[in-house]
Design a protein around this motif. Structure first.
Motif, short mmCIF file in Angstrom:
data_model
loop_
_atom_site.label_atom_id
_atom_site.label_comp_id
_atom_site.label_asym_id
_atom_site.label_seq_id
_atom_site.Cartn_x
_atom_site.Cartn_y
_atom_site.Cartn_z
N TYR A 89 -5.99 9.02 2.91
CA TYR A 89 -6.04 8.44 1.57
C TYR A 89 -6.84 7.14 1.55
N GLU A 129 3.02 7.52 0.97
CA GLU A 129 2.92 7.92 2.38
C GLU A 129 3.44 6.80 3.28
N GLU A 177 -2.09 18.65 1.10
CA GLU A 177 -0.68 18.60 0.73
C GLU A 177 -0.03 19.99 0.77
N GLU A 188 5.11 15.16 -1.50
CA GLU A 188 3.83 15.81 -1.13
C GLU A 188 3.43 16.82 -2.20
N HIS A 211 1.91 14.90 -4.97
CA HIS A 211 0.54 14.43 -4.69
C HIS A 211 -0.47 15.55 -4.95
FE LIG Z 1 1.28 13.28 0.56
#
Ligand SMILES: [Fe+2]
Ligand SMILES: [Fe+2]
Length: 251
Positions: A107, A130, A182, A214, A217
């Motif tokens: 990320y 995270e 993810e 997750e 995301h």
């Molecule tokens: Fe994630």
């Protein structure tokens, strides 16, 4: 006369030495504290763990700031684990911790190269969650008397480069990379939830909340206009993840 168990243990130690790796922290090697200190220093630099939410599994009425930590917390909130179960849980949580180091790095790398502010904000919001996951896994590893992967700096640097590379191809591909990552993480967490010892309710609670995040995301990236990655890239990502999870289980 050696028992077959001690012969196996000797063989395992020899195999590890041959690969220039140390066994997991259960080796009780005199150098373990030194290696663990170096590891902590490197992680503080590369992937600091900051929890903005309490560790899942704490009693709901306990505020995050007042939550006990370490072995005291484990003893208070989880049943004692049999030695084999503790070692298995520790190895699995070390893999999850390494995965969170890599997730943060992906990320960060993607956010650095992203073109639009909207995409960058989405990536950094996910990175903050995270960091929660990283802190929770770190807490759980300590409770289990274990330590994170010695290769964490390598996971961080490699993942950061991959994230930046993915983002350089454009925001839609970068978001597609998030969706695929993810999705694979969700599958990996499902596998770990099935493998965790039944009595380890604390680790299970952590993984369940991570799994929900997750999925969130991936869904956010999809909503933001992610494009689907080509099949060979998805396969390559799966192989790379397998290398990391296998190595982190042991090292
Ligand atoms: Fe994630
Ligand atoms: Fe995560």
């Amino acid at each position: 006369m050696y028992s077959s168990e001690s012969i196996n243990a000797k063989r395992r130690r020899k195999a590890c030495a041959a690969l220039l790796i140390m066994e997991p922290m259960e080796s009780r090697h005199p150098l373990d504290p030194l290696i663990a200190a170096a590891d902590r220093a490197l992680r503080a630099l590369f992937a600091p763990a900051h929890a903005s939410r309490p560790v899942p599994g704490n009693p709901p009425e306990t505020p995050a700031s007042a939550a006990p930590t370490g072995a005291e917390n484990a003893a208070a909130h989880t049943p004692a684990l049999a030695e084999n179960d503790r070692r298995e849980s520790a190895a699995l949580m070390r893999v999850n911790h390494a995965g969170e180091v890599a997730a943060q790095a992906l990320y960060h790398g993607q956010a650095l190269v992203s073109r639009s502010t909207t995409t960058r904000d989405l990536l950094l919001k996910a990175a903050r969650e995270e960091a929660d996951h990283l802190a929770w896994c770190e807490t759980r590893l300590k409770e289990l008397g274990s330590r994170p992967s010695l290769l964490n700096p390598l996971w961080y640097l490699g993942s950061f480069a991959i994230g930046a590379l993915a983002a350089a191809t454009g925001d839609r591909t970068s978001l597609g990379f998030v969706v695929e990552t993810e999705k694979q993480v969700e599958g990996h967490l499902d596998e770990h939830l099935a493998r965790l010892p039944t009595d380890d309710t604390r680790s299970r609670a952590i993984l369940n909340v991570m799994r929900t995040d997750e999925i969130g995301h991936g869904a956010a990236a999809k909503m933001a206009g992610a494009s689907e990655l080509p099949a060979p890239v998805r396969v390559l990502m799966r192989h790379a993840a397998r290398v990391m999870t296998t190595a982190a289980y042991w090292i």
